[in-house]
Scaffold this motif. Sequence first.
Motif, mmCIF file in Angstrom:
data_model
loop_
_atom_site.group_PDB
_atom_site.id
_atom_site.type_symbol
_atom_site.label_atom_id
_atom_site.label_comp_id
_atom_site.label_asym_id
_atom_site.label_seq_id
_atom_site.Cartn_x
_atom_site.Cartn_y
_atom_site.Cartn_z
ATOM 1 N N ALA A 23 6.785 3.070 13.545
ATOM 2 C CA ALA A 23 6.894 3.170 12.055
ATOM 3 C C ALA A 23 6.855 1.973 11.326
ATOM 4 N N MET A 24 7.270 0.916 11.930
ATOM 5 C CA MET A 24 7.463 -0.426 11.224
ATOM 6 C C MET A 24 6.039 -1.054 11.423
ATOM 7 N N ASN A 25 5.349 -0.860 12.242
ATOM 8 C CA ASN A 25 3.846 -1.470 12.233
ATOM 9 C C ASN A 25 2.805 -0.400 11.730
ATOM 10 N N GLN A 26 2.881 0.768 11.145
ATOM 11 C CA GLN A 26 2.006 1.430 10.539
ATOM 12 C C GLN A 26 1.528 0.655 9.495
ATOM 13 N N PRO A 27 0.018 0.557 9.454
ATOM 14 C CA PRO A 27 -0.516 -0.242 8.276
ATOM 15 C C PRO A 27 -0.264 0.436 6.755
ATOM 16 N N GLU A 28 -0.073 1.834 6.885
ATOM 17 C CA GLU A 28 0.613 2.415 5.559
ATOM 18 C C GLU A 28 1.607 2.101 4.885
ATOM 19 N N ARG A 29 2.643 1.688 5.978
ATOM 20 C CA ARG A 29 4.000 1.148 5.577
ATOM 21 C C ARG A 29 3.843 -0.048 4.918
ATOM 22 N N ASP A 30 2.991 -1.061 5.383
ATOM 23 C CA ASP A 30 2.875 -2.447 4.873
ATOM 24 C C ASP A 30 2.151 -2.340 3.455
ATOM 25 N N ALA A 31 1.065 -1.493 3.663
ATOM 26 C CA ALA A 31 0.424 -1.198 2.115
ATOM 27 C C ALA A 31 1.280 -0.552 1.230
ATOM 28 N N ALA A 32 2.181 0.435 1.486
ATOM 29 C CA ALA A 32 3.087 0.730 0.590
ATOM 30 C C ALA A 32 4.069 -0.405 -0.086
#
Length: 162
Positions: A23-32
Motif C-alpha cells: 500500500a505504501m509503495n503504490q504510485p497512486e498513494r504518492d501521487a495523492a
Amino acid sequence: MQNRHILEFLPSLHRSLIELVSAMNQPERDAAMLEAAGLKLERALFPLLVAIERLGPIGVGNLAGGVGRDHTTVSRQVARLEALGLVQRQAGAVDRRVREAVITRQGKLATDAVDRARERMALELFKDWSAEEFDALVRLTRRLAEGMRGGPAPAAPDSDDA
C-alpha cells in the motif's frame, strides 16, 4: 508456548506487513500525497526528497540502500532534485570524498507541505481509533522497526502528547 503462539500468527503478521508495504509503495498513494501537498514533482523523486529531509545529510549509497534502488539511478534522481533547488550536495563531514545530499530551504518547504498533507490523511485514517489503540500501534511499530534494525525501542509516547 510462546514460540508456538508466534509461529501460529506469524503468517498473518507477514501478510499484514506485505500489505502495508504494498500500500505504501503504490504510485497512486504518492501521487495523492503530492496532490494534497500541492506539489508538482515527479513521483519517483518524492520518497528521495522526504528521505533526504529526514535522514540528511546522507550519501547517495546510503540513500539508495534505504529506498531499495540502484546507486546510479538514485544519483541521477538526486541530481534532478538538486537542479530543482530542493536539495544540494556537499562534501561529507566524515569523508570529504563522499558527496552528501542535504535539504535546501525550498526543499524543506516542500516536505513541510507533505507533512501537512500526511497529517490530514492520517487524521482521516485513524479517526475511529482510540488514543490507546493509536499509542499501542506507535509503540509496537517502533519496537518492530528497532528490532529489525537491531537497536533499542524508545519509550512509548504519553497519551497527553498525542
